[in-house]
Design an enzyme around this catalytic site. Structure first.
Site, PDB file in Angstrom:
ATOM      1  N   LYS A 110       1.034  25.231  -4.908  1.00  0.00           N
ATOM      2  CA  LYS A 110      -0.163  24.612  -4.325  1.00  0.00           C
ATOM      3  C   LYS A 110       0.023  23.097  -4.291  1.00  0.00           C
ATOM      4  CE  LYS A 110      -3.083  28.399  -5.918  1.00  0.00           C
ATOM      5  NZ  LYS A 110      -4.176  28.831  -6.823  1.00  0.00           N
ATOM      6  N   ARG A 132       0.816  -1.214   0.000  1.00  0.00           N
ATOM      7  CA  ARG A 132       0.000   0.000   0.000  1.00  0.00           C
ATOM      8  C   ARG A 132       0.852   1.267   0.000  1.00  0.00           C
ATOM      9  NH1 ARG A 132      -2.987   2.029  -2.616  1.00  0.00           N
ATOM     10  NH2 ARG A 132      -4.009  -0.021  -2.619  1.00  0.00           N
ATOM     11  N   LYS A 143       2.434  39.615  -5.883  1.00  0.00           N
ATOM     12  CA  LYS A 143       1.021  39.403  -6.150  1.00  0.00           C
ATOM     13  C   LYS A 143       0.211  40.595  -5.653  1.00  0.00           C
ATOM     14  CE  LYS A 143      -0.294  35.423  -6.971  1.00  0.00           C
ATOM     15  NZ  LYS A 143      -0.886  34.063  -6.966  1.00  0.00           N
ATOM     16  N   GLU A 170       2.483  40.280 -10.773  1.00  0.00           N
ATOM     17  CA  GLU A 170       1.112  40.008 -11.220  1.00  0.00           C
ATOM     18  C   GLU A 170       0.413  41.307 -11.610  1.00  0.00           C
ATOM     19  OE1 GLU A 170      -1.634  37.265  -8.904  1.00  0.00           O
ATOM     20  OE2 GLU A 170      -2.545  39.215  -8.471  1.00  0.00           O
ATOM     21  N   ASP A 193      -3.316  37.912 -14.482  1.00  0.00           N
ATOM     22  CA  ASP A 193      -4.214  37.259 -13.531  1.00  0.00           C
ATOM     23  C   ASP A 193      -5.677  37.383 -13.951  1.00  0.00           C
ATOM     24  OD1 ASP A 193      -4.887  35.919 -11.074  1.00  0.00           O
ATOM     25  OD2 ASP A 193      -5.577  37.868 -10.335  1.00  0.00           O
TER      26      ASP A 193
END
Length: 301
Positions: free
Chosen positions: A156, A121, A188, A217, A238
């Protein structure tokens, strides 16, 4: 469960991981931690101990049950060595990044049967997840074929899986974005607000960290023009619609690389790529991946 110490693992396998820009020491630690989830302290694999004699040996195949791109088979192989040491033999392992079809054998593992099933597993968890990332990436690569755009991953990622997930993106034909917060500055919207604009933010990064790659951005074409005049060479568009991105590409005229980002889907990938952007960043490659269907089938002979 007595696990194989790091120093006794196959040097060739550890070298293979290093060559793939992975840290075998860290992977070993993570594998041991994962195995302890199944068998903490002095616990035993009760089902295998009850049903399989201690001296039984067997052979098992890792088989693909769907079409896709495999990744993480070297990590899966390491799992078996950690559990079984030099009593395990691994053959017929295909290279990570290989495109496979349903029914294809991607690895064969032979050794003590109890060990095979104890390791199964954990080995599958690594290989199935990473093959899922590679397969998802390959779909984006196929969608962008013939355009200048390349698919990028993001930060992410699953906690503690970043290096492996970004490796799987490479196996699928994608390109890695920055690994962490220190190797590239990415300005950002919140940074722009705090700094008082896109150009002040860019200049602040340049002043604080000369020579560090920086991407900024933008949400509109006026910000884009400001950055181009300031000499910014990497700009993130963006959540722009395709018509606006076409205009952004025209205005930029190759003075900077352009990255499209924000809620992009595979269905829209070709349309976005044909605007002329250089990169398309996709968080879903790693944060929402569907595992690839791999199975381990024990031979009854």
């Amino acid at each position: 469960m007595n696990l194989t110490p790091y120093a006794a693992l196959p040097a060739s396998l550890l070298d293979e991981l290093r060559a793939a820009a992975l840290d075998p020491d860290r992977i070993y630690f993570d594998i041991v931690t994962a195995l302890h989830e199944d068998l903490p302290a002095e616990a035993v694999d009760t089902t295998s101990v009850a049903t399989i004699s201690a001296d039984a040996t067997g052979q098992a195949d890792f088989n693909a049950r769907e079409e896709g791109v495999v990744a993480g088979l070297g990590v899966a192989a390491l799992v078996f060595h950690v559990v079984m040491g030099d009593t395990v033999t691994i053959t017929d392992r295909v290279a990570d990044g290989t495109h496979v079809t349903p029914g294809a054998r991607v690895m064969r593992v032979s050794g003590p049967t109890r060990g095979l099933l104890t390791a199964e597993r954990t080995a599958l968890n690594y290989a199935s997840h990473l093959s899922g990332v590679a397969t998802a990436t390959s779909h984006w690569v196929a969608a962008l074929d013939g355009t200048r755009a390349k698919v990028l991953d993001t930060r992410k990622t699953l906690p503690n899986w970043r290096a492996l997930q970004k490796y799987a993106v490479r196996c699928g034909g994608g390109v890695n974005h920055r690994f962490g917060l220190a190797d590239m500055a990415m300005v950002k919207d919140n940074h722009v607000i705090a700094a008082g604009g896109v150009v002040p933010a860019l200049e602040a990064v340049r002043a604080a960290f000369p020579g560090l790659p920086v991407e900024v951005e933008v949400t509109d074409l006026d910000q884009l023009r400001e950055l181009l005049d300031a000499g910014c060479d990497r700009i993130l568009l963006d959540n722009m619609d395709s018509a606006t991105m076409v205009e952004a590409v025209r205005i930029t005229a190759d003075r900077a690389s352009l990255e499209a980002s924000g809620g992009l889907t595979l269905e829209r990938a070709r349309e976005v790529a044909e605007t002329g952007v250089d990169f398309i960043s996709v968080g879903a490659l790693t944060h929402s991946v569907i595992v690839f269907d791999l199975g381990m089938d024990l031979s009854d002979t």
